[in-house]
Design a protein around this motif. Structure first.
Motif, PDB file in Angstrom:
ATOM      1  N   SER A   1       0.857  -1.185   0.000  1.00 12.96           N
ATOM      2  CA  SER A   1       0.000   0.000   0.000  1.00 12.96           C
ATOM      3  C   SER A   1       0.892   1.232   0.000  1.00 12.96           C
ATOM      4  O   SER A   1       2.118   1.127   0.113  1.00 12.96           O
ATOM      5  N   THR A   2       0.278   2.402  -0.083  1.00 13.51           N
ATOM      6  CA  THR A   2       1.075   3.623   0.028  1.00 13.51           C
ATOM      7  C   THR A   2       1.791   3.666   1.374  1.00 13.51           C
ATOM      8  O   THR A   2       2.839   4.283   1.490  1.00 13.51           O
ATOM      9  N   GLU A   3       1.258   2.985   2.352  1.00 14.40           N
ATOM     10  CA  GLU A   3       1.872   2.963   3.680  1.00 14.40           C
ATOM     11  C   GLU A   3       3.054   1.998   3.751  1.00 14.40           C
ATOM     12  O   GLU A   3       4.041   2.269   4.426  1.00 14.40           O
ATOM     13  N   THR A   4       2.971   0.880   3.059  1.00 13.81           N
ATOM     14  CA  THR A   4       4.015  -0.149   3.187  1.00 13.81           C
ATOM     15  C   THR A   4       5.065  -0.111   2.082  1.00 13.81           C
ATOM     16  O   THR A   4       6.054  -0.842   2.172  1.00 13.81           O
TER      17      THR A   4
ATOM     18  N   TRP B   1       9.600  20.018  -4.717  1.00 13.17           N
ATOM     19  CA  TRP B   1      10.749  19.450  -5.408  1.00 13.17           C
ATOM     20  C   TRP B   1      10.491  19.553  -6.896  1.00 13.17           C
ATOM     21  O   TRP B   1       9.380  19.830  -7.317  1.00 13.17           O
ATOM     22  N   GLN B   2      11.510  19.360  -7.674  1.00 16.95           N
ATOM     23  CA  GLN B   2      11.382  19.367  -9.130  1.00 16.95           C
ATOM     24  C   GLN B   2      11.122  17.938  -9.597  1.00 16.95           C
ATOM     25  O   GLN B   2      12.031  17.105  -9.605  1.00 16.95           O
ATOM     26  N   MET B   3       9.872  17.658  -9.958  1.00 15.85           N
ATOM     27  CA  MET B   3       9.519  16.318 -10.411  1.00 15.85           C
ATOM     28  C   MET B   3      10.285  15.981 -11.679  1.00 15.85           C
ATOM     29  O   MET B   3      10.441  16.818 -12.563  1.00 15.85           O
ATOM     30  N   GLN B   4      10.764  14.752 -11.749  1.00 16.53           N
ATOM     31  CA  GLN B   4      11.479  14.262 -12.919  1.00 16.53           C
ATOM     32  C   GLN B   4      10.874  12.940 -13.360  1.00 16.53           C
ATOM     33  O   GLN B   4      10.284  12.207 -12.557  1.00 16.53           O
ATOM     34  N   ALA B   5      11.034  12.625 -14.631  1.00 14.97           N
ATOM     35  CA  ALA B   5      10.563  11.350 -15.157  1.00 14.97           C
ATOM     36  C   ALA B   5      11.080  10.220 -14.285  1.00 14.97           C
ATOM     37  O   ALA B   5      12.223  10.243 -13.830  1.00 14.97           O
ATOM     38  N   GLN B   6      10.210   9.272 -14.012  1.00 15.68           N
ATOM     39  CA  GLN B   6      10.478   8.056 -13.260  1.00 15.68           C
ATOM     40  C   GLN B   6      10.428   8.241 -11.747  1.00 15.68           C
ATOM     41  O   GLN B   6      10.586   7.276 -11.007  1.00 15.68           O
ATOM     42  N   ASP B   7      10.184   9.464 -11.266  1.00 17.32           N
ATOM     43  CA  ASP B   7       9.955   9.646  -9.834  1.00 17.32           C
ATOM     44  C   ASP B   7       8.709   8.868  -9.432  1.00 17.32           C
ATOM     45  O   ASP B   7       7.714   8.852 -10.166  1.00 17.32           O
ATOM     46  N   VAL B   8       8.752   8.232  -8.281  1.00 17.86           N
ATOM     47  CA  VAL B   8       7.555   7.650  -7.684  1.00 17.86           C
ATOM     48  C   VAL B   8       7.120   8.619  -6.593  1.00 17.86           C
ATOM     49  O   VAL B   8       7.897   8.952  -5.710  1.00 17.86           O
ATOM     50  N   ILE B   9       5.889   9.067  -6.698  1.00 15.59           N
ATOM     51  CA  ILE B   9       5.371  10.071  -5.768  1.00 15.59           C
ATOM     52  C   ILE B   9       4.390   9.380  -4.833  1.00 15.59           C
ATOM     53  O   ILE B   9       3.518   8.641  -5.280  1.00 15.59           O
ATOM     54  N   ILE B  10       4.568   9.614  -3.538  1.00 14.54           N
ATOM     55  CA  ILE B  10       3.610   9.133  -2.544  1.00 14.54           C
ATOM     56  C   ILE B  10       3.094  10.352  -1.793  1.00 14.54           C
ATOM     57  O   ILE B  10       3.864  11.076  -1.190  1.00 14.54           O
ATOM     58  N   TRP B  11       1.779  10.563  -1.867  1.00 16.49           N
ATOM     59  CA  TRP B  11       1.155  11.615  -1.086  1.00 16.49           C
ATOM     60  C   TRP B  11       0.608  10.988   0.180  1.00 16.49           C
ATOM     61  O   TRP B  11      -0.011   9.936   0.141  1.00 16.49           O
ATOM     62  N   GLY B  12       0.832  11.631   1.282  1.00 14.68           N
ATOM     63  CA  GLY B  12       0.361  11.149   2.571  1.00 14.68           C
ATOM     64  C   GLY B  12       1.534  10.932   3.497  1.00 14.68           C
ATOM     65  O   GLY B  12       2.604  10.495   3.073  1.00 14.68           O
ATOM     66  N   ARG B  13       1.352  11.255   4.731  1.00 17.15           N
ATOM     67  CA  ARG B  13       2.411  11.073   5.716  1.00 17.15           C
ATOM     68  C   ARG B  13       2.557   9.604   6.077  1.00 17.15           C
ATOM     69  O   ARG B  13       1.561   8.916   6.293  1.00 17.15           O
ATOM     70  N   LYS B  14       3.799   9.137   6.158  1.00 16.74           N
ATOM     71  CA  LYS B  14       4.052   7.773   6.580  1.00 16.74           C
ATOM     72  C   LYS B  14       3.456   7.592   7.966  1.00 16.74           C
ATOM     73  O   LYS B  14       3.622   8.425   8.838  1.00 16.74           O
TER      74      LYS B  14
ATOM     75  N   GLY C   1      -4.874   2.955   2.968  1.00 15.95           N
ATOM     76  CA  GLY C   1      -6.210   3.094   2.384  1.00 15.95           C
ATOM     77  C   GLY C   1      -6.360   4.387   1.617  1.00 15.95           C
ATOM     78  O   GLY C   1      -5.498   4.761   0.831  1.00 15.95           O
ATOM     79  N   ALA C   2      -7.443   5.094   1.882  1.00 14.64           N
ATOM     80  CA  ALA C   2      -7.703   6.355   1.184  1.00 14.64           C
ATOM     81  C   ALA C   2      -6.896   7.513   1.767  1.00 14.64           C
ATOM     82  O   ALA C   2      -7.017   8.633   1.305  1.00 14.64           O
ATOM     83  N   GLY C   3      -6.032   7.253   2.739  1.00 13.06           N
ATOM     84  CA  GLY C   3      -5.219   8.295   3.350  1.00 13.06           C
ATOM     85  C   GLY C   3      -3.982   8.667   2.569  1.00 13.06           C
ATOM     86  O   GLY C   3      -3.253   9.570   2.961  1.00 13.06           O
ATOM     87  N   GLY C   4      -3.711   7.978   1.473  1.00 13.54           N
ATOM     88  CA  GLY C   4      -2.534   8.268   0.661  1.00 13.54           C
ATOM     89  C   GLY C   4      -2.822   8.045  -0.805  1.00 13.54           C
ATOM     90  O   GLY C   4      -3.878   7.531  -1.181  1.00 13.54           O
ATOM     91  N   HIS C   5      -1.877   8.408  -1.625  1.00 15.61           N
ATOM     92  CA  HIS C   5      -2.004   8.222  -3.073  1.00 15.61           C
ATOM     93  C   HIS C   5      -0.603   8.140  -3.672  1.00 15.61           C
ATOM     94  O   HIS C   5       0.344   8.709  -3.121  1.00 15.61           O
ATOM     95  N   THR C   6      -0.468   7.450  -4.780  1.00 15.81           N
ATOM     96  CA  THR C   6       0.835   7.289  -5.412  1.00 15.81           C
ATOM     97  C   THR C   6       0.694   7.170  -6.927  1.00 15.81           C
ATOM     98  O   THR C   6      -0.354   6.804  -7.445  1.00 15.81           O
ATOM     99  N   GLY C   7       1.773   7.496  -7.615  1.00 14.38           N
ATOM    100  CA  GLY C   7       1.844   7.395  -9.066  1.00 14.38           C
ATOM    101  C   GLY C   7       3.286   7.534  -9.511  1.00 14.38           C
ATOM    102  O   GLY C   7       4.189   7.698  -8.675  1.00 14.38           O
ATOM    103  N   ILE C   8       3.522   7.480 -10.812  1.00 13.27           N
ATOM    104  CA  ILE C   8       4.873   7.554 -11.377  1.00 13.27           C
ATOM    105  C   ILE C   8       4.935   8.713 -12.364  1.00 13.27           C
ATOM    106  O   ILE C   8       4.083   8.835 -13.253  1.00 13.27           O
ATOM    107  N   ALA C   9       5.946   9.552 -12.222  1.00 14.41           N
ATOM    108  CA  ALA C   9       6.136  10.684 -13.134  1.00 14.41           C
ATOM    109  C   ALA C   9       6.564  10.179 -14.509  1.00 14.41           C
ATOM    110  O   ALA C   9       7.461   9.342 -14.619  1.00 14.41           O
ATOM    111  N   VAL C  10       5.922  10.703 -15.551  1.00 13.11           N
ATOM    112  CA  VAL C  10       6.325  10.367 -16.913  1.00 13.11           C
ATOM    113  C   VAL C  10       7.242  11.436 -17.489  1.00 13.11           C
ATOM    114  O   VAL C  10       7.941  11.198 -18.470  1.00 13.11           O
ATOM    115  N   ASP C  11       7.229  12.627 -16.871  1.00 14.26           N
ATOM    116  CA  ASP C  11       8.143  13.705 -17.230  1.00 14.26           C
ATOM    117  C   ASP C  11       8.129  14.703 -16.072  1.00 14.26           C
ATOM    118  O   ASP C  11       7.654  14.359 -14.985  1.00 14.26           O
TER     119      ASP C  11
END
Length: 124
Positions: free
Chosen positions: A57-60, A79-92, A97-107
């Motif tokens: 999960s975004t937590e684990t 920060w300056q997002m770059q291609a291939q960055d994995v972004i996790i929103w939400g505090r560890k 569950g719905a407390g976080g979100h994640t995705g991968i930068a394409v540029d």
């Protein structure tokens, strides 16, 4: 280990419009459902990342990313997002569950994600 993130992003792009968002299905497209962390895990596994043993999960996924040669670039700061960055929103500690979100930068300005908001519940 060097990951080929392009392979993973390409695989995610092939899933656009073909999956329904669900945190309760397979989460990795195998039954036609995905969620944000499941889709990131799917992409990075296809890129050559090690197995976590189950879909994180975004937590684990924090330590799993570090174990796969990612590094923490920013935490609660710009920060300056770059291609291939994995972004996790939400505090560890608070992003399960719905407390976080994640995705991968394409540029530097765009990313690919699986979300319930895209197309009325279809993702990524």
């Amino acid at each position: 280990m060097t990951l080929n993130i392009g392979n993973g992003i390409g695989a995610l792009k092939q899933q656009i419009g073909c999956a329904t968002y669900s945190m309760y299905g397979s989460r990795n497209f195998s039954d036609g459902t995905c969620d944000c962390s499941g889709s990131v895990y799917y992409a990075l596994r296809l890129a050559g990342a090690s197995s976590f043993g189950y879909i994180p999960s975004t937590e684990t996924m924090h330590q799993w990313l570090l174990d796969n040669n990612y590094e923490l670039i920013a935490e609660n700061t710009e920060w300056q997002m770059q291609a291939q960055d994995v972004i996790i929103w939400g505090r560890k500690g608070e992003s399960a569950g719905a407390g976080g979100h994640t995705g991968i930068a394409v540029d530097g300005q765009n990313w690919i994600e699986c979300t319930a908001w895209y197309g009325g519940g279809n993702g990524p």
